[in-house]
Design an enzyme around this catalytic site. Sequence first.
Site, short mmCIF file in Angstrom:
data_model
loop_
_atom_site.label_atom_id
_atom_site.label_comp_id
_atom_site.label_asym_id
_atom_site.label_seq_id
_atom_site.Cartn_x
_atom_site.Cartn_y
_atom_site.Cartn_z
N THR A 9 2.06 3.58 3.97
CA THR A 9 2.41 3.72 2.57
C THR A 9 2.82 5.11 2.13
OG1 THR A 9 1.81 2.59 0.54
CG2 THR A 9 0.25 4.22 1.30
N LYS A 41 -1.11 -0.35 -4.95
CA LYS A 41 -1.92 0.72 -4.40
C LYS A 41 -2.20 1.84 -5.39
CE LYS A 41 0.47 -0.33 -0.20
NZ LYS A 41 1.46 0.18 0.73
N SER A 132 2.37 8.09 4.85
CA SER A 132 3.40 8.34 5.86
C SER A 132 4.66 8.94 5.26
CB SER A 132 3.78 7.02 6.54
OG SER A 132 2.68 6.52 7.23
N THR A 170 7.27 2.67 4.39
CA THR A 170 7.40 2.73 2.94
C THR A 170 8.55 1.84 2.51
OG1 THR A 170 6.64 5.03 2.96
CG2 THR A 170 7.79 4.29 0.98
#
Length: 184
Positions: A9, A41, A132, A170
């Site tokens: 993410t 999230k 990431s 992502t």
Amino acid sequence: MSSAKVTATTVACVRRGNIVAMASDGQVTFDKTVMKATARKVRKLYQDRILVGFAGSSADAFALLERFEAKLEQYHGQLGRAAVELAKDWRTDRLLRRLEAMIIAADAESSLLISGTGDVLEPDDAVVCIGSGGPYALAAARALLRHTELSPQEIVTEALRIASEVCIYTNDQITLETLSGSKS
């Protein structure tokens, strides 16, 4: 905390004027498979006065969010105090130490990165990103903040879109939350 690289993410947080915006992508991966594209999230906690976003293992992140929410209640929404207490627990508790996640938390006054190594860091500038795609989103957000008049909402959204074009963990399914405060 394990030294394994977190490949999960991207969460970005930007503040400008009296607005703070936090956004994340929605991708959940398991090994080399995309399991979900629309996970949420980022969310608001403590009477909708605290924004929080997480990257890392979903189960670990949810366990930490529960702990963090309890700390916010215990310390009456004092973000800094709750963050330090969570970081202390995370670093010293044998079971929590194994959790692989990172958290960004923000209120009207400050933005903090909270890690399992005991770090509670407030960025020098108005931007903090994790996950990431965090480095890509951070570079994009800083450039947009410095060279445009875009709102924090527009900056985090575009930074996430840019990160999604570079980072395979992502996607461009973005969740956005904002707070307005008294700081100008």
